[in-house]
Motif scaffolding. Structure first.
Motif, PDB file in Angstrom:
ATOM      1  N   ALA A 181       5.441   8.478  -2.517  1.00  0.00           N
ATOM      2  CA  ALA A 181       5.952   8.610  -0.810  1.00  0.00           C
ATOM      3  C   ALA A 181       6.609   9.459  -0.363  1.00  0.00           C
ATOM      4  CB  ALA A 181       7.380   7.203  -0.905  1.00  0.00           C
ATOM      5  N   GLY A 182       6.538  11.257  -0.836  1.00  0.00           N
ATOM      6  CA  GLY A 182       6.800  12.253  -0.955  1.00  0.00           C
ATOM      7  C   GLY A 182       7.151  13.053  -2.030  1.00  0.00           C
ATOM      8  N   CYS A 183       7.812  14.009  -1.835  1.00  0.00           N
ATOM      9  CA  CYS A 183       7.628  15.321  -2.852  1.00  0.00           C
ATOM     10  C   CYS A 183       8.892  16.043  -2.543  1.00  0.00           C
ATOM     11  CB  CYS A 183       7.450  15.612  -3.312  1.00  0.00           C
ATOM     12  SG  CYS A 183       5.876  16.833  -2.239  1.00  0.00           S
ATOM     13  N   HIS A 184       9.611  17.061  -3.495  1.00  0.00           N
ATOM     14  CA  HIS A 184      10.320  18.033  -3.328  1.00  0.00           C
ATOM     15  C   HIS A 184       9.758  19.218  -3.540  1.00  0.00           C
ATOM     16  CE1 HIS A 184      12.128  18.309  -7.199  1.00  0.00           C
ATOM     17  NE2 HIS A 184      13.035  16.758  -6.696  1.00  0.00           N
ATOM     18  N   SER A 232       0.933  -0.835  -0.036  1.00  0.00           N
ATOM     19  CA  SER A 232       0.117   0.049   0.146  1.00  0.00           C
ATOM     20  C   SER A 232       0.948   1.302   0.080  1.00  0.00           C
ATOM     21  CB  SER A 232      -0.970  -0.012   1.072  1.00  0.00           C
ATOM     22  OG  SER A 232      -0.071   0.652   2.496  1.00  0.00           O
ATOM     23  N   PRO A 233       0.253   2.116  -0.481  1.00  0.00           N
ATOM     24  CA  PRO A 233       0.924   3.803  -0.160  1.00  0.00           C
ATOM     25  C   PRO A 233       1.619   4.143   0.952  1.00  0.00           C
ATOM     26  CG  PRO A 233      -0.562   3.584  -1.708  1.00  0.00           C
ATOM     27  CD  PRO A 233      -1.065   2.338  -1.281  1.00  0.00           C
ATOM     28  N   ALA A 234       0.855   3.831   2.456  1.00  0.00           N
ATOM     29  CA  ALA A 234       1.021   4.242   3.141  1.00  0.00           C
ATOM     30  C   ALA A 234       2.414   3.046   4.019  1.00  0.00           C
ATOM     31  CB  ALA A 234       0.044   3.604   4.073  1.00  0.00           C
ATOM     32  N   ALA A 287       6.442   4.794   5.078  1.00  0.00           N
ATOM     33  CA  ALA A 287       6.551   3.901   6.079  1.00  0.00           C
ATOM     34  C   ALA A 287       8.135   2.797   6.165  1.00  0.00           C
ATOM     35  CB  ALA A 287       5.606   3.371   7.268  1.00  0.00           C
ATOM     36  N   VAL A 288       7.953   2.123   5.119  1.00  0.00           N
ATOM     37  CA  VAL A 288       9.575   1.896   5.045  1.00  0.00           C
ATOM     38  C   VAL A 288      10.903   2.644   3.708  1.00  0.00           C
ATOM     39  CG1 VAL A 288      10.566  -0.311   3.281  1.00  0.00           C
ATOM     40  CG2 VAL A 288       8.462  -0.558   4.084  1.00  0.00           C
ATOM     41  N   LEU A 289      10.491   3.792   3.338  1.00  0.00           N
ATOM     42  CA  LEU A 289      11.072   4.603   2.223  1.00  0.00           C
ATOM     43  C   LEU A 289      11.513   5.721   4.079  1.00  0.00           C
ATOM     44  CD1 LEU A 289      12.675   6.001  -0.193  1.00  0.00           C
ATOM     45  CD2 LEU A 289      10.734   7.607   0.050  1.00  0.00           C
ATOM     46  N   ARG A 290      10.495   6.212   4.802  1.00  0.00           N
ATOM     47  CA  ARG A 290      11.595   6.263   5.909  1.00  0.00           C
ATOM     48  C   ARG A 290      12.429   5.766   7.060  1.00  0.00           C
ATOM     49  NH1 ARG A 290      10.165  11.352   8.461  1.00  0.00           N
ATOM     50  NH2 ARG A 290       8.532  12.205   6.737  1.00  0.00           N
ATOM     51  N   GLU A 291      11.975   4.658   6.742  1.00  0.00           N
ATOM     52  CA  GLU A 291      12.916   3.742   7.757  1.00  0.00           C
ATOM     53  C   GLU A 291      13.561   3.780   6.903  1.00  0.00           C
ATOM     54  OE1 GLU A 291      12.676  -0.155  10.553  1.00  0.00           O
ATOM     55  OE2 GLU A 291      10.689   0.706   8.952  1.00  0.00           O
ATOM     56  N   ARG A 292      14.027   3.396   5.960  1.00  0.00           N
ATOM     57  CA  ARG A 292      15.564   3.022   5.455  1.00  0.00           C
ATOM     58  C   ARG A 292      16.218   4.360   5.502  1.00  0.00           C
ATOM     59  NH1 ARG A 292      13.571  -0.071  -0.387  1.00  0.00           N
ATOM     60  NH2 ARG A 292      13.769  -2.052   1.181  1.00  0.00           N
TER      61      ARG A 292
END
Length: 303
Positions: A114-117, A7-9, A13-18
């Motif tokens: 998962a994010g943007c700049h 899921s997108p959520a 979460a995984v990207l932030r943890e990594r």
């Protein structure tokens, strides 16, 4: 089949943890279409990037601020759905004033990113790198990041603050701007146009959030290795246009061969096979779905 199973959520979460725990910088090559994202995942990278200039090129436009939010979100969402990795997208200056930035973040969340700049360039963006990028004042830049942070509904959605003040304000100005953006809530700082590894080290020392490096060819910073950037303290690396440039180079040379030789026979060994493309697109799963539970017939009859 159809969409990635994560899921997108969960991707966020995984990207932030990594980002917080990985021993090496996270590597995010820029995908120019959905199958490219699947390849990025299969080859062991940690995330996917979607470049605004690549989306513009896909629309047949130069990167001069003509792409709309809906166009970016649609294309980025198509790419993000194909991979279990988190996808970071270039949202330029947020498509307007702070309220537009807030809407941009929520639209991108809804499309599975998962994010943007968000950058501190004058809107509409006219250039992505180098000395051609006029920037806004610190107050406007801070308002943009605060709006992005306040608007997100998923706390794991990464808000990356990109600053292009290096050309006009030097390294000291970049450090000052980076600190202000972190104070506004940025999860990651993206300093554009740094000259060398020493400058990356200076920004890393100045802030208490991860620093992202842009390894774009043909301009900007030198093409440092992952090891060099890791030693400088960088936590995330994007390769925005690398794959599109490779693909367009191959296409142009291939068309030249076809034009001069009258056949593509010499090019076949360089092509991806139909079987490999089917594998990336998960075609066997679609076939299995049809065979197992397909019941509709165009004439209205059912099995």
């Amino acid at each position: 089949m159809l969409h990635a199973r994560t899921s997108p959520a969960a991707k966020r979460a995984v990207l932030r943890e990594r980002l917080a725990t990985a021993e090496q910088p996270l590597r995010l090559p820029g995908a120019f279409n959905a199958p490219t994202a699947r390849l990025i995942e299969e080859l062991g990278f940690e995330g996917v990037y979607v470049s605004g200039s690549v989306v513009a090129a896909d629309l047949g436009l130069p990167d001069v601020g003509l792409t709309t939010l809906s166009e970016l979100a649609h294309r980025a969402g198509q790419i993000a759905r194909m991979t279990d990795l988190g996808t970071l997208v270039d949202a330029a200056a947020g498509y307007g004033e702070p309220m537009n930035v807030a809407r941009t973040v929520q639209v991108l969340e809804d499309h599975g990113l998962a994010g943007c700049h968000i950058e501190d360039q004058v809107h509409p963006s006219r250039c992505g790198q180098g000395d051609c990028a006029p920037t806004v004042g610190v107050a406007t830049a801070v308002h943009r990041i605060r709006a992005a942070v306040d608007a997100r509904r998923d706390g794991n959605f990464l808000v990356v603050a990109r600053t292009l003040v290096r050309a006009a304000a030097g390294l000291d100005g970049t450090v000052e701007r980076a600190r202000a953006l972190v104070g506004a809530g940025a999860d990651v700082v993206f300093p554009e146009g740094l000259r060398d590894l020493r400058e990356f080290e200076a920004v890393v020392r100045a802030v208490d959030v991860p620093v992202l490096a842009d390894m774009s060819e043909l301009g900007g910073s030198a093409l440092f290795t992952v090891r060099q950037l890791a030693d400088a303290g960088v936590r995330m690396i994007v390769y925005p246009v690398t794959l599109l440039r490779l693909a367009m180079g191959v296409v142009e040379r291939g068309l030249g061969v076809l034009a001069t030789q009258g056949t593509q026979a010499a090019l076949v060994p360089e092509m991806q096979t139909p079987a490999r493309l089917d594998e990336l697109l998960d075609a066997p799963a679609y076939t299995a779905f049809d065979e197992l539970i397909y019941t509709y017939r165009p004439d209205g009859t059912e099995e």
